[in-house]
Write a protein that holds these residues in place. Structure first.
Motif, PDB file in Angstrom:
ATOM      1  N   ALA A  17       0.834  -1.206   0.000  1.00 51.97           N
ATOM      2  CA  ALA A  17       0.000   0.000   0.000  1.00 51.97           C
ATOM      3  C   ALA A  17       0.869   1.256   0.000  1.00 51.97           C
ATOM      4  CB  ALA A  17      -0.923   0.002   1.211  1.00 51.97           C
ATOM      5  N   PHE A  18       1.977   1.220   0.745  1.00 53.57           N
ATOM      6  CA  PHE A  18       2.884   2.371   0.773  1.00 53.57           C
ATOM      7  C   PHE A  18       3.467   2.613  -0.617  1.00 53.57           C
ATOM      8  CE2 PHE A  18       7.127   4.240   1.276  1.00 53.57           C
ATOM      9  CZ  PHE A  18       6.811   5.394   1.987  1.00 53.57           C
ATOM     10  N   ASN A  19       3.882   1.537  -1.261  1.00 58.78           N
ATOM     11  CA  ASN A  19       4.449   1.666  -2.607  1.00 58.78           C
ATOM     12  C   ASN A  19       3.413   2.208  -3.586  1.00 58.78           C
ATOM     13  OD1 ASN A  19       6.780   0.938  -4.499  1.00 58.78           O
ATOM     14  ND2 ASN A  19       5.088  -0.168  -5.452  1.00 58.78           N
ATOM     15  N   GLN A  20       2.169   1.751  -3.461  1.00 54.26           N
ATOM     16  CA  GLN A  20       1.110   2.232  -4.347  1.00 54.26           C
ATOM     17  C   GLN A  20       0.822   3.714  -4.108  1.00 54.26           C
ATOM     18  OE1 GLN A  20      -1.528  -0.929  -3.062  1.00 54.26           O
ATOM     19  NE2 GLN A  20      -1.550  -1.845  -5.109  1.00 54.26           N
ATOM     20  N   LEU A  21       0.876   4.125  -2.839  1.00 51.86           N
ATOM     21  CA  LEU A  21       0.642   5.530  -2.508  1.00 51.86           C
ATOM     22  C   LEU A  21       1.717   6.428  -3.116  1.00 51.86           C
ATOM     23  CD1 LEU A  21      -0.621   7.921  -0.993  1.00 51.86           C
ATOM     24  CD2 LEU A  21       0.686   7.198   1.038  1.00 51.86           C
ATOM     25  N   ILE A  22       2.976   6.105  -2.873  1.00 54.20           N
ATOM     26  CA  ILE A  22       4.030   6.994  -3.358  1.00 54.20           C
ATOM     27  C   ILE A  22       4.133   6.959  -4.879  1.00 54.20           C
ATOM     28  CG2 ILE A  22       5.309   6.884  -1.193  1.00 54.20           C
ATOM     29  CD1 ILE A  22       7.265   4.939  -2.493  1.00 54.20           C
ATOM     30  N   SER A  23       3.878   5.801  -5.470  1.00 55.58           N
ATOM     31  CA  SER A  23       3.926   5.704  -6.929  1.00 55.58           C
ATOM     32  C   SER A  23       2.855   6.584  -7.562  1.00 55.58           C
ATOM     33  CB  SER A  23       3.737   4.249  -7.378  1.00 55.58           C
ATOM     34  OG  SER A  23       4.819   3.448  -6.939  1.00 55.58           O
ATOM     35  N   SER A  24       1.698   6.671  -6.908  1.00 59.63           N
ATOM     36  CA  SER A  24       0.607   7.489  -7.446  1.00 59.63           C
ATOM     37  C   SER A  24       0.964   8.974  -7.444  1.00 59.63           C
ATOM     38  CB  SER A  24      -0.665   7.263  -6.633  1.00 59.63           C
ATOM     39  OG  SER A  24      -0.591   7.872  -5.350  1.00 59.63           O
ATOM     40  N   LYS A  25       1.959   9.353  -6.647  1.00 58.46           N
ATOM     41  CA  LYS A  25       2.399  10.749  -6.562  1.00 58.46           C
ATOM     42  C   LYS A  25       3.697  10.991  -7.312  1.00 58.46           C
ATOM     43  CE  LYS A  25      -1.030  11.549  -3.752  1.00 58.46           C
ATOM     44  NZ  LYS A  25      -2.221  12.322  -4.200  1.00 58.46           N
ATOM     45  N   GLY A  26       4.158   9.980  -8.057  1.00 60.17           N
ATOM     46  CA  GLY A  26       5.405  10.122  -8.799  1.00 60.17           C
ATOM     47  C   GLY A  26       6.633  10.077  -7.914  1.00 60.17           C
ATOM     48  N   LEU A  27       6.518   9.451  -6.753  1.00 59.50           N
ATOM     49  CA  LEU A  27       7.629   9.367  -5.802  1.00 59.50           C
ATOM     50  C   LEU A  27       8.134   7.932  -5.706  1.00 59.50           C
ATOM     51  CD1 LEU A  27       5.954  11.517  -2.982  1.00 59.50           C
ATOM     52  CD2 LEU A  27       7.759  12.281  -4.553  1.00 59.50           C
ATOM     53  N   THR A  28       9.322   7.773  -5.134  1.00 56.30           N
ATOM     54  CA  THR A  28       9.884   6.451  -4.874  1.00 56.30           C
ATOM     55  C   THR A  28      10.388   6.417  -3.432  1.00 56.30           C
ATOM     56  OG1 THR A  28      12.182   6.980  -5.470  1.00 56.30           O
ATOM     57  CG2 THR A  28      10.679   6.361  -7.266  1.00 56.30           C
ATOM     58  N   ARG A  29      10.779   5.254  -2.962  1.00 49.36           N
ATOM     59  CA  ARG A  29      11.300   5.155  -1.594  1.00 49.36           C
ATOM     60  C   ARG A  29      12.569   5.982  -1.422  1.00 49.36           C
ATOM     61  NH1 ARG A  29      10.000  -0.375  -1.886  1.00 49.36           N
ATOM     62  NH2 ARG A  29      12.192  -0.901  -2.090  1.00 49.36           N
ATOM     63  N   ALA A  30      13.294   6.211  -2.517  1.00 49.85           N
ATOM     64  CA  ALA A  30      14.520   7.010  -2.443  1.00 49.85           C
ATOM     65  C   ALA A  30      14.229   8.457  -2.059  1.00 49.85           C
ATOM     66  CB  ALA A  30      15.261   6.968  -3.775  1.00 49.85           C
ATOM     67  N   ASP A  31      12.976   8.876  -2.174  1.00 52.87           N
ATOM     68  CA  ASP A  31      12.606  10.244  -1.807  1.00 52.87           C
ATOM     69  C   ASP A  31      12.417  10.405  -0.300  1.00 52.87           C
ATOM     70  OD1 ASP A  31      12.454  11.524  -4.391  1.00 52.87           O
ATOM     71  OD2 ASP A  31      10.689  10.263  -4.778  1.00 52.87           O
ATOM     72  N   PHE A  32      12.533   9.303   0.446  1.00 58.92           N
ATOM     73  CA  PHE A  32      12.322   9.344   1.892  1.00 58.92           C
ATOM     74  C   PHE A  32      13.447   8.609   2.610  1.00 58.92           C
ATOM     75  CE2 PHE A  32       8.335   8.974  -0.453  1.00 58.92           C
ATOM     76  CZ  PHE A  32       7.655  10.118  -0.048  1.00 58.92           C
ATOM     77  N   LYS A  33      13.551   8.857   3.888  1.00 57.17           N
ATOM     78  CA  LYS A  33      14.459   8.095   4.736  1.00 57.17           C
ATOM     79  C   LYS A  33      13.611   7.008   5.409  1.00 57.17           C
ATOM     80  CE  LYS A  33      17.171  12.262   5.725  1.00 57.17           C
ATOM     81  NZ  LYS A  33      17.551  13.245   6.796  1.00 57.17           N
ATOM     82  N   ILE A  34      13.675   5.801   4.857  1.00 60.68           N
ATOM     83  CA  ILE A  34      12.832   4.710   5.338  1.00 60.68           C
ATOM     84  C   ILE A  34      13.538   3.958   6.464  1.00 60.68           C
ATOM     85  CG2 ILE A  34      11.633   2.594   4.741  1.00 60.68           C
ATOM     86  CD1 ILE A  34      10.441   5.072   3.455  1.00 60.68           C
ATOM     87  N   PHE A  35      12.856   3.826   7.579  1.00 66.07           N
ATOM     88  CA  PHE A  35      13.360   3.059   8.713  1.00 66.07           C
ATOM     89  C   PHE A  35      12.526   1.792   8.839  1.00 66.07           C
ATOM     90  CE2 PHE A  35      14.979   7.229   9.500  1.00 66.07           C
ATOM     91  CZ  PHE A  35      16.190   7.047  10.158  1.00 66.07           C
TER      92      PHE A  35
END
Length: 355
Positions: free
Chosen positions: A161-179
């Protein structure tokens, strides 16, 4: 009731809630005990099992009653929340359980890793995820968190769900500091101001209730859910088709009971026995999927699309060695027969996927 010795070194304890139950049997059936794994929790001074799909089945002793005439007992095998998917998969691989009510990601990992299981009873339309920030944060959306720290437990169903959310906004996990932090620890870290956001389940409401968190997004109103449902070992269903049908019948009857508006509050109360406050269970259901549809056991386009997406994602993330055809993962014949037997054909409406 019979108490079993622990199955795993890191599991809670094993509880066998054995009350004989039953109906007519198939001559091919061999088992005298049906063992079902589900998430474990303490209530009323004893270890129990639960989960949205299993709560009514277990608490109302649906299977014990159905299997009584067959001289077959039910052993409920609690797996600790902290152990999660690996515990279920070990139990299935070692044949210590016959069925498992657990999440889509670990079940996909099991199937791709060579553990022969199939989905036999879908569990409605899925569960919600929430993006929560500290109460004093100025963030209003996922875009506002770009470059910020977000707690997300990797390899768990909510990650899709997180991946689907950020993908819908043109973002990737690299745009955040994931812990990579478990949900409980993520909530504590958020409350302590150690992270900028957490992507968790309905426990997000507890953070709001305590005044330390604020939900800025949820998967309500989207198809971006995570799922937890009933799976069976293929060899067990092959050797015990009658027993498998009886277990599915029990789950279908419980889903029908839970889906009725007259039973809504009681069904929510049964779910809350796992320690989740009733108010949280109720709010998680508000302004989302229609209550009846929440309990749909149909193998439809909506469910198939979810598993295609989940298999593709776990493959891309190297959580599984390669993707597989999800249709080979499903065994719908037992649900189809149960719906006929219980005159529930047409009670739930099939839903197609969004793509």
């Amino acid at each position: 009731m019979r108490i079993l010795t622990p199955v795993f070194a890191f599991a809670l304890l094993l509880l066998a809630a054995c009350s004989p139950g039953g109906q007519n049997t198939s001559a091919a059936d061999q088992a005298k005990v049906v063992r079902i794994a589900s998430i474990g929790y303490y209530a009323d001074g004893k270890l129990n099992v639960g989960g949205n799909q299993t709560a009514a089945v277990y608490t109302r002793k649906v299977l014990e009653e159905r299997l009584a005439k067959r001289g077959v007992t039910v052993e409920w095998v609690p797996i600790s929340q902290s152990l999660g998917g690996p515990g279920f998969n070990e139990a299935l691989a070692s044949k210590k359980v016959d069925f498992a009510a657990y999440g889509d990601f670990p079940a996909i990992i099991a199937r791709a890793g060579g553990i022969p299981i199939k989905l036999v009873v879908p569990a409605g339309r899925g569960s919600n995820s929430y993006l929560v920030v500290p109460a004093g944060s100025k963030a209003q959306s996922i875009e506002d968190l770009k470059g910020k720290s977000i707690a997300l437990q990797r390899g768990r169903p909510g990650e899709l769900a997180f991946n689907q959310l950020i993908s819908s906004k043109g973002l990737t996990r690299a745009d955040f500091k994931i812990f990579n932090i478990a949900a409980d620890a993520a909530a504590s870290s958020l409350a302590a101001g150690q992270i900028d956001a957490a992507f968790i389940g309905p426990a997000a409401y507890l953070l709001e209730d305590k005044g330390v968190g604020r939900v800025i997004w949820s998967s309500k109103g989207t198809n971006w859910k995570w799922r937890s449902e009933l799976f069976v070992r293929e060899d067990f269903s092959r050797d015990n088709p009658g027993l498998t049908q009886e277990v599915v019948e029990g789950y279908i009857s419980a889903a029908y009971w839970s889906s009725q508006d007259a039973n809504r509050e009681e069904a929510q109360t049964l779910i809350s026995r796992n320690g989740t406050p009733l108010s949280v269970v109720q709010r998680d259901s508000e302004n989302d999927i229609e209550w009846k549809a929440k309990w749909s056991p149909l193998f439809d386009g909506y469910m198939e699309e979810h598993y295609r997406d989940a298999v593709a994602f776990t493959s891309s993330e190297k959580l599984i060695p390669q993707a597989f055809d999800v249709k080979d993962f499903f065994e719908p014949k037992y649900v189809e027969q149960a719906l006929k037997n219980q005159k529930l054909e047409g009670y739930w409406t099939a839903r197609q996927g969004s793509k």
